[in-house]
Scaffold this motif. Sequence first.
Motif, PDB file in Angstrom:
ATOM      1  N   LEU A  11       0.824  -1.201   0.000  1.00 58.23           N
ATOM      2  CA  LEU A  11       0.000   0.000   0.000  1.00 58.23           C
ATOM      3  C   LEU A  11       0.863   1.257   0.000  1.00 58.23           C
ATOM      4  CD1 LEU A  11      -2.656  -1.114   2.645  1.00 58.23           C
ATOM      5  CD2 LEU A  11      -3.054  -0.851   0.179  1.00 58.23           C
ATOM      6  N   ALA A  12       1.867   1.283   0.881  1.00 59.69           N
ATOM      7  CA  ALA A  12       2.719   2.464   0.998  1.00 59.69           C
ATOM      8  C   ALA A  12       3.495   2.743  -0.279  1.00 59.69           C
ATOM      9  CB  ALA A  12       3.689   2.290   2.171  1.00 59.69           C
ATOM     10  N   ARG A  13       3.767   1.697  -1.044  1.00 60.87           N
ATOM     11  CA  ARG A  13       4.506   1.842  -2.302  1.00 60.87           C
ATOM     12  C   ARG A  13       3.571   2.090  -3.492  1.00 60.87           C
ATOM     13  NH1 ARG A  13       9.719  -0.652  -2.661  1.00 60.87           N
ATOM     14  NH2 ARG A  13       9.080  -1.510  -4.675  1.00 60.87           N
ATOM     15  N   GLY A  14       2.309   2.380  -3.208  1.00 64.28           N
ATOM     16  CA  GLY A  14       1.381   2.701  -4.280  1.00 64.28           C
ATOM     17  C   GLY A  14       0.869   1.512  -5.042  1.00 64.28           C
ATOM     18  N   GLY A  15       0.755   0.353  -4.363  1.00 63.61           N
ATOM     19  CA  GLY A  15       0.144  -0.820  -4.987  1.00 63.61           C
ATOM     20  C   GLY A  15       1.111  -1.833  -5.537  1.00 63.61           C
ATOM     21  N   GLU A  16       2.415  -1.659  -5.311  1.00 64.27           N
ATOM     22  CA  GLU A  16       3.440  -2.553  -5.897  1.00 64.27           C
ATOM     23  C   GLU A  16       4.406  -3.020  -4.824  1.00 64.27           C
ATOM     24  OE1 GLU A  16       7.497  -3.383  -6.991  1.00 64.27           O
ATOM     25  OE2 GLU A  16       6.878  -1.463  -6.133  1.00 64.27           O
ATOM     26  N   LEU A  17       4.888  -4.253  -4.954  1.00 62.44           N
ATOM     27  CA  LEU A  17       5.906  -4.782  -4.046  1.00 62.44           C
ATOM     28  C   LEU A  17       6.733  -5.837  -4.765  1.00 62.44           C
ATOM     29  CD1 LEU A  17       7.067  -4.819  -1.154  1.00 62.44           C
ATOM     30  CD2 LEU A  17       5.424  -6.631  -0.615  1.00 62.44           C
ATOM     31  N   ASP A  18       8.038  -5.677  -4.722  1.00 65.43           N
ATOM     32  CA  ASP A  18       8.973  -6.647  -5.309  1.00 65.43           C
ATOM     33  C   ASP A  18       8.630  -6.986  -6.758  1.00 65.43           C
ATOM     34  OD1 ASP A  18      10.306  -6.664  -2.907  1.00 65.43           O
ATOM     35  OD2 ASP A  18       9.364  -8.506  -2.182  1.00 65.43           O
ATOM     36  N   GLY A  19       8.269  -5.959  -7.522  1.00 64.57           N
ATOM     37  CA  GLY A  19       7.986  -6.155  -8.935  1.00 64.57           C
ATOM     38  C   GLY A  19       6.588  -6.642  -9.248  1.00 64.57           C
ATOM     39  N   VAL A  20       5.773  -6.882  -8.214  1.00 61.98           N
ATOM     40  CA  VAL A  20       4.386  -7.320  -8.404  1.00 61.98           C
ATOM     41  C   VAL A  20       3.465  -6.134  -8.130  1.00 61.98           C
ATOM     42  CG1 VAL A  20       2.562  -8.834  -7.563  1.00 61.98           C
ATOM     43  CG2 VAL A  20       4.901  -9.702  -7.761  1.00 61.98           C
ATOM     44  N   ARG A  21       2.654  -5.761  -9.095  1.00 55.89           N
ATOM     45  CA  ARG A  21       1.731  -4.648  -8.915  1.00 55.89           C
ATOM     46  C   ARG A  21       0.298  -5.165  -8.806  1.00 55.89           C
ATOM     47  NH1 ARG A  21       1.598   0.403  -8.575  1.00 55.89           N
ATOM     48  NH2 ARG A  21       3.776   0.755  -9.195  1.00 55.89           N
ATOM     49  N   LEU A  22      -0.333  -4.883  -7.660  1.00 50.75           N
ATOM     50  CA  LEU A  22      -1.731  -5.247  -7.467  1.00 50.75           C
ATOM     51  C   LEU A  22      -2.659  -4.127  -7.902  1.00 50.75           C
ATOM     52  CD1 LEU A  22      -0.456  -7.597  -5.889  1.00 50.75           C
ATOM     53  CD2 LEU A  22      -2.210  -7.272  -4.139  1.00 50.75           C
ATOM     54  N   LEU A  23      -2.279  -2.893  -7.592  1.00 45.56           N
ATOM     55  CA  LEU A  23      -3.097  -1.724  -7.903  1.00 45.56           C
ATOM     56  C   LEU A  23      -2.225  -0.624  -8.485  1.00 45.56           C
ATOM     57  CD1 LEU A  23      -5.229  -1.471  -4.615  1.00 45.56           C
ATOM     58  CD2 LEU A  23      -6.061  -2.249  -6.847  1.00 45.56           C
ATOM     59  N   GLY A  24      -2.834   0.231  -9.268  1.00 51.87           N
ATOM     60  CA  GLY A  24      -2.132   1.411  -9.738  1.00 51.87           C
ATOM     61  C   GLY A  24      -1.998   2.429  -8.622  1.00 51.87           C
ATOM     62  N   PRO A  25      -0.943   3.247  -8.639  1.00 44.24           N
ATOM     63  CA  PRO A  25      -0.748   4.216  -7.555  1.00 44.24           C
ATOM     64  C   PRO A  25      -1.879   5.213  -7.422  1.00 44.24           C
ATOM     65  CG  PRO A  25       0.807   4.599  -9.360  1.00 44.24           C
ATOM     66  CD  PRO A  25       0.147   3.288  -9.630  1.00 44.24           C
ATOM     67  N   ARG A  26      -2.514   5.572  -8.523  1.00 40.22           N
ATOM     68  CA  ARG A  26      -3.627   6.511  -8.434  1.00 40.22           C
ATOM     69  C   ARG A  26      -4.859   5.866  -7.802  1.00 40.22           C
ATOM     70  NH1 ARG A  26      -0.178   7.571 -12.108  1.00 40.22           N
ATOM     71  NH2 ARG A  26       0.450   9.691 -12.645  1.00 40.22           N
ATOM     72  N   THR A  27      -5.002   4.563  -7.992  1.00 42.06           N
ATOM     73  CA  THR A  27      -6.104   3.851  -7.337  1.00 42.06           C
ATOM     74  C   THR A  27      -5.902   3.830  -5.832  1.00 42.06           C
ATOM     75  OG1 THR A  27      -6.324   2.451  -9.301  1.00 42.06           O
ATOM     76  CG2 THR A  27      -7.411   1.696  -7.293  1.00 42.06           C
ATOM     77  N   VAL A  28      -4.669   3.564  -5.392  1.00 42.95           N
ATOM     78  CA  VAL A  28      -4.376   3.570  -3.958  1.00 42.95           C
ATOM     79  C   VAL A  28      -4.625   4.959  -3.380  1.00 42.95           C
ATOM     80  CG1 VAL A  28      -2.598   3.253  -2.194  1.00 42.95           C
ATOM     81  CG2 VAL A  28      -2.733   1.665  -4.134  1.00 42.95           C
ATOM     82  N   ALA A  29      -4.167   5.988  -4.076  1.00 43.02           N
ATOM     83  CA  ALA A  29      -4.380   7.354  -3.593  1.00 43.02           C
ATOM     84  C   ALA A  29      -5.865   7.687  -3.526  1.00 43.02           C
ATOM     85  CB  ALA A  29      -3.651   8.339  -4.493  1.00 43.02           C
ATOM     86  N   TYR A  30      -6.624   7.237  -4.508  1.00 44.33           N
ATOM     87  CA  TYR A  30      -8.068   7.484  -4.549  1.00 44.33           C
ATOM     88  C   TYR A  30      -8.778   6.747  -3.418  1.00 44.33           C
ATOM     89  CZ  TYR A  30     -12.826   7.634  -6.519  1.00 44.33           C
ATOM     90  OH  TYR A  30     -14.170   7.827  -6.713  1.00 44.33           O
ATOM     91  N   ALA A  31      -8.384   5.508  -3.162  1.00 41.67           N
ATOM     92  CA  ALA A  31      -9.036   4.692  -2.131  1.00 41.67           C
ATOM     93  C   ALA A  31      -8.727   5.195  -0.730  1.00 41.67           C
ATOM     94  CB  ALA A  31      -8.604   3.235  -2.269  1.00 41.67           C
ATOM     95  N   THR A  32      -7.594   5.867  -0.556  1.00 43.66           N
ATOM     96  CA  THR A  32      -7.167   6.283   0.774  1.00 43.66           C
ATOM     97  C   THR A  32      -7.398   7.778   1.015  1.00 43.66           C
ATOM     98  OG1 THR A  32      -4.881   6.502  -0.039  1.00 43.66           O
ATOM     99  CG2 THR A  32      -5.499   4.411   0.993  1.00 43.66           C
ATOM    100  N   ARG A  33      -8.319   8.371   0.258  1.00 37.57           N
ATOM    101  CA  ARG A  33      -8.805   9.713   0.563  1.00 37.57           C
ATOM    102  C   ARG A  33     -10.184   9.579   1.197  1.00 37.57           C
ATOM    103  NH1 ARG A  33     -10.539  12.996  -4.790  1.00 37.57           N
ATOM    104  NH2 ARG A  33     -11.627  14.173  -3.170  1.00 37.57           N
ATOM    105  N   ASN A  34     -10.648  10.630   1.817  1.00 36.82           N
ATOM    106  CA  ASN A  34     -11.958  10.589   2.471  1.00 36.82           C
ATOM    107  C   ASN A  34     -13.074  10.593   1.429  1.00 36.82           C
ATOM    108  OD1 ASN A  34     -14.012  10.716   4.355  1.00 36.82           O
ATOM    109  ND2 ASN A  34     -13.785  12.913   4.720  1.00 36.82           N
ATOM    110  N   HIS A  35     -13.951   9.571   1.478  1.00 42.61           N
ATOM    111  CA  HIS A  35     -15.077   9.480   0.544  1.00 42.61           C
ATOM    112  C   HIS A  35     -16.418   9.803   1.192  1.00 42.61           C
ATOM    113  CE1 HIS A  35     -13.380   7.585  -3.219  1.00 42.61           C
ATOM    114  NE2 HIS A  35     -12.352   7.526  -2.402  1.00 42.61           N
ATOM    115  N   LEU A  36     -16.424  10.242   2.448  1.00 44.39           N
ATOM    116  CA  LEU A  36     -17.695  10.606   3.067  1.00 44.39           C
ATOM    117  C   LEU A  36     -18.223  11.879   2.403  1.00 44.39           C
ATOM    118  CD1 LEU A  36     -17.008   9.938   6.858  1.00 44.39           C
ATOM    119  CD2 LEU A  36     -17.972   8.398   5.135  1.00 44.39           C
ATOM    120  N   PRO A  37     -19.521  11.937   2.149  1.00 39.53           N
ATOM    121  CA  PRO A  37     -20.087  13.085   1.421  1.00 39.53           C
ATOM    122  C   PRO A  37     -19.731  14.417   2.076  1.00 39.53           C
ATOM    123  CG  PRO A  37     -21.698  11.326   1.592  1.00 39.53           C
ATOM    124  CD  PRO A  37     -20.527  10.913   2.449  1.00 39.53           C
ATOM    125  N   GLY A  38     -19.302  15.361   1.252  1.00 44.45           N
ATOM    126  CA  GLY A  38     -18.968  16.684   1.753  1.00 44.45           C
ATOM    127  C   GLY A  38     -17.643  16.764   2.471  1.00 44.45           C
TER     128      GLY A  38
END
Length: 408
Positions: free
Chosen positions: A289-316
């Motif tokens: 997660l801290a590396r933006g979705g990648e570890l040891d050459g394996v990418r699970l998520l794109g870095p922008r997806t991680v950044a998007y998921a870890t922002r506040n999504h509560l309305p307003g």
Amino acid sequence: MAELKVEAEPAEVGFDPLRLARIDEHFSRYVDDGRLAGWTVVVARRDRVVHLTHHGLADVEAARPVGDDTLWRIYSMTKPVTSVAALMLYERGLLALTDPVAQYIPAFADLRVYRGGAAANPGTEPATEPVRIWHLLTHTAGLTYGFHHAHPVDEMYRSRGFEFGVPAGMDLESACDAWAGIPLVHQPGAEWNYSVATDVLGRVVEVASGRSLDAFLTEEVLRPLDMTDTGFGAADPERLAALYVPRPGGGLHRHDRMGDAALREPTFLSGGGGLVSSAADYHRFTRMLARGGELDGVRLLGPRTVAYATRNHLPGGVDLQQFGRPIFAESTYHGVGFGLGFSVVVDPAAGKALTSAGEYAWGGLASTAFYVDPTEEITAVFLTQLMPSSTHPIRPQLRTLVTSALVD
């Protein structure tokens, strides 16, 4: 088993070693005075482990010490793993955050919402909009947990056998169908209420991927990250830490009735709380997660997806204090919002937390916790086995001890 070792001296990554040692001094007292049996803590900065300590016993009765190979029930720290799986399917176009859950679980069509009355005879109204995938990820679906004891709908869950689990023999599909038949606590998207939403999300993962949840997690998340000690139940009894609850008057009581479930292959694959893991494995998950979705050459998520998921999504952009129901949860409410599977700090001053805005985290029922502070490039994992997690203020104390040790 993934290897876990100290990779940097404190000063190399901006820590004062004497201040960092306060972590051990403080939490050792929890063991010495009988509040905890034992624990492991892992702290890393700039992707290098700087502090790794075990203290106390994994099993008091067997006098077995905590070690590198100890296995822990992580309970709700399963939720971020399941959320990552759903986000992987989102990236592949196999689901959309706005999709109605009924598209994957037909029982979620035509839901009813609690309006008033006793649990035995509630008044209800139709849901004004469908429960959607993003509602599950943010705990705004209107689902609940039986163990809250805060609302008549919680009582309905308990009366049907849903408190800290599901009725014997029930699988994930049938549990989701049963929850859909119970009124929602509130209209979808109207409030935040900690719930079985991530279990329902696990069923969505199954339908969208065409694989069972355990198969998808193993093949797409755990094995690629070399998290070979993590899985649903069937834990090695010689490595599994015992589960404890506080004993009235002091000390600990062993809770095998609930704890022994981790020794068996489960019928119900709980995407919200079913995984057993190790310190080395969960550290690898936080690194990814801290590396933006990648570890040891394996990418699970794109870095922008991680950044998007870890922002506040509560309305307003509000915090849980403004949008959440006043119930027990794994996070403080003040100054904390919620993303797609993680709590997110929006105002450290409001939360009286010595951390950074943007820190994301979660914890588990047995007092386990992790957090990632992207600003300071810190990850931390704390593992123990005491339930409930509200017994001691371990999480804020861990953050304070770690952050106050930073000098660069």
